[in-house]
Design an enzyme around this catalytic site. Structure first.
Site, PDB file in Angstrom:
ATOM      1  N   CYS A 269       0.858  -1.208   0.000  1.00  0.00           N
ATOM      2  CA  CYS A 269       0.000   0.000   0.000  1.00  0.00           C
ATOM      3  C   CYS A 269       0.884   1.244   0.000  1.00  0.00           C
ATOM      4  CB  CYS A 269      -0.949  -0.010   1.193  1.00  0.00           C
ATOM      5  SG  CYS A 269      -1.791  -1.577   1.499  1.00  0.00           S
ATOM      6  N   ALA A 270       1.786   1.334  -0.968  1.00  0.00           N
ATOM      7  CA  ALA A 270       2.901   2.282  -0.920  1.00  0.00           C
ATOM      8  C   ALA A 270       2.582   3.702  -1.367  1.00  0.00           C
ATOM      9  CB  ALA A 270       4.044   1.750  -1.769  1.00  0.00           C
ATOM     10  N   ALA A 271       1.650   3.885  -2.304  1.00  0.00           N
ATOM     11  CA  ALA A 271       1.427   5.213  -2.897  1.00  0.00           C
ATOM     12  C   ALA A 271       0.964   6.209  -1.832  1.00  0.00           C
ATOM     13  CB  ALA A 271       0.395   5.111  -4.014  1.00  0.00           C
ATOM     14  N   PRO A 272       1.409   7.479  -1.977  1.00  0.00           N
ATOM     15  CA  PRO A 272       2.205   8.070  -3.066  1.00  0.00           C
ATOM     16  C   PRO A 272       3.711   8.003  -2.876  1.00  0.00           C
ATOM     17  CG  PRO A 272       1.441   9.800  -1.636  1.00  0.00           C
ATOM     18  CD  PRO A 272       0.868   8.506  -1.069  1.00  0.00           C
ATOM     19  N   GLY A 274       5.793   8.341   0.214  1.00  0.00           N
ATOM     20  CA  GLY A 274       6.557   8.998   1.266  1.00  0.00           C
ATOM     21  C   GLY A 274       7.333   8.010   2.116  1.00  0.00           C
ATOM     22  N   LYS A 275       6.665   6.958   2.546  1.00  0.00           N
ATOM     23  CA  LYS A 275       7.339   5.957   3.375  1.00  0.00           C
ATOM     24  C   LYS A 275       8.276   5.097   2.533  1.00  0.00           C
ATOM     25  CE  LYS A 275       3.547   5.774   6.756  1.00  0.00           C
ATOM     26  NZ  LYS A 275       2.573   6.626   6.041  1.00  0.00           N
ATOM     27  N   ASP A 320      -3.100  -6.020  -5.650  1.00  0.00           N
ATOM     28  CA  ASP A 320      -3.770  -6.110  -4.361  1.00  0.00           C
ATOM     29  C   ASP A 320      -2.836  -6.849  -3.405  1.00  0.00           C
ATOM     30  OD1 ASP A 320      -5.315  -6.714  -2.148  1.00  0.00           O
ATOM     31  OD2 ASP A 320      -6.950  -7.625  -3.268  1.00  0.00           O
ATOM     32  N   CYS A 392      -3.254   5.363   9.655  1.00  0.00           N
ATOM     33  CA  CYS A 392      -3.383   6.776  10.031  1.00  0.00           C
ATOM     34  C   CYS A 392      -4.793   6.994  10.585  1.00  0.00           C
ATOM     35  CB  CYS A 392      -3.084   7.698   8.855  1.00  0.00           C
ATOM     36  SG  CYS A 392      -4.045   7.379   7.366  1.00  0.00           S
TER      37      CYS A 392
END
Length: 452
Positions: A269-272, A274-275, A320, A392
């Protein structure tokens, strides 16, 4: 799921656009949110010269929408329609805080706000027939303000500017803190950056900001808070990739996940991005970044390019995360960052429309999705490896309860020290003390234990 990376930040412009144009664009954006669409997506379609001021006014309206809708209903018991109703709410939001500046906006008097709202109605075909209604309603509010405000004060949604179900959940889950949480959500967030240690030191960036007359302070290990928000592309070091936009709470993710050079790492679940970027800044790793949204994944590519972090050792894939057959080659990972989808209830000060877009049933739906993703990702962690579960959110169903249930399902999951629930800090805090709401749980995969 890093929401702040790439966030548009408003600032003063040499010449402010006409208020009537801003009011119309803001009303259209507010009406879109009331119809269930994202404010961020709507603002992307606003012409560039109007966008900063429109973002400021529309976001301000979102922070007072519960109160504005209640007052509008008192003034006009039968809704005139989505756009005139939204224009009323936008104007009422500005009247509520008359004299307070918004980012990049002059301070307007009540008379000017009313006059320009009427001008807006008179210049738009869909609003023209409501010009008299807008004029009369707003002038009545100014005449009878005290009585009208008193009449809506007993309603929780008008008082706290959050949906009633949201208020009820916080009362139940945080009986001693719910008021502070609701108040903090209405404090606009500062512009927080994370220094890219591959390109610059924090001291170097702070010196460049000072030379440019930009007041800033330090937060966390690599964070910088800019005291006066402005367009990020105008800050020193943007083009050079010295830093990224990222909340201080979000900056903990890559720091909590145990990393070492040569590791095989998954950012789900990387987008956009930052992490993703932060992981690459910390160690020389082989990284796979997944996201279910291929369009949003393009943002990861853009961010990594600006930061100088593109490499043959970095792979981006649209998939997914819970569907292992679609993307996993069977080789386990040393470390997995599971920044799973959630209601985003911890970042509403940055995205004030979120509270109005979510429904109570969404909490259960995202919790079910989180369970599916976390269980699947655990299969990809090698014995002795780690999984960091991140949301979050401030709702326990998406954080504390999820972590406890995960540990109960997996006998080989050892819970390690982690912050747990980070509640947002905003009200009555300096910019250097502020962060959004996050939940962190870190698990190590033990060897030789049977997984349930």
């Amino acid at each position: 799921m890093d929401f702040q990376a790439g966030t548009t930040v408003t600032s003063s412009a040499p010449l402010a656009p006409p208020l009537s144009s801003v009011l119309l664009a803001a009303a259209q954006a507010v009406a879109a949110v009331q119809a269930g669409r994202s404010l961020t997506e709507e603002l992307a379609g606003v012409e560039p010269r109007l966008r900063p001021a429109t973002q400021a006014v529309a976001s301000h309206t979102m922070r007072y929408l519960g109160w504005a809708e209640a007052v509008a209903a008192k003034l006009v018991p039968r809704s005139p329609g989505p756009l005139p109703d939204a224009l009323l709410c936008v104007a009422l939001g500005l009247l509520r805080t008359e004299g307070e500046p918004l980012p990049g906006m002059p301070v307007y008097s009540a008379h000017t706000v009313v006059d320009q709202a009427v001008t807006t109605a008179g210049a738009h075909r869909g609003l023209l027939s409501y010009k008299g209604l807008i004029n009369g309603s707003l002038r009545r509010f100014l005449r009878e303000r005290q009585a009208i405000e008193a009449s809506v004060a007993p309603f929780p949604q008008a008082q706290w500017n959050h949906p009633n179900w949201w208020i009820s959940l916080l009362k139940r889950d945080y009986p001693d803190q719910w008021r502070d949480l609701l108040a903090a959500a209405n404090v606009p967030a500062p512009l927080t950056l994370r220094v890219n240690r591959r390109r610059a030191s924090r001291e170097q960036v702070m010196a460049a900001f000072a030379a440019a007359g930009i007041a800033a302070g330090e937060i966390g290990t690599m964070g910088i808070v800019v005291h006066q928000p402005r367009p990020v592309a105008q800050l020193p070091g943007f083009a050079e990739g010295w830093w990224s936009v990222q909340d201080a709470g979000a900056q903990l993710a890559a720091e909590l996940l145990p990393l070492a050079d040569g590791m095989r790492v998954l950012d789900a679940c990387a987008a956009p991005g930052g992490k993703t970027a932060h992981l690459l800044e910390r160690a020389d790793i082989d990284l796979l970044a997944l996201d279910a949204d291929g369009v949003r994944l393009e943002r990861v590519t853009e961010n990594l390019a600006r930061l100088g972090l593109e490499s043959p050792r970095v792979t981006l894939r649209a998939a997914d995360a819970a569907d292992l057959d679609a993307w996993w080659d069977g080789t386990p990972f040393d470390a997995v960052l599971a920044d799973v989808p959630c209601t985003a209830s911890g970042i509403v000060r940055r995205h004030p429309d979120i509270r109005w877009l979510r429904r109570e049933k969404d909490v259960r739906k995202t919790a079910e999705l989180q369970t599916r993703i976390a269980d699947a990702l655990w299969r990809t962690v090698k014995p002795g490896g780690h999984l960091l579960y991140v949301t979050c959110s401030i709702f326990p169903a998406e954080g504390r309860d999820q972590a406890a249930a995960f540990a109960a399902r997996h006998a080989d999951a050892q819970a390690l020290p982690a912050p747990g629930q980070l509640l947002p800090v905003a009200a009555n805090a300096t910019p250097e003390q502020q962060h959004d709401g996050f939940f962190y749980a870190l698990f190590a995969k033990q060897s030789g234990n049977r997984q349930e």
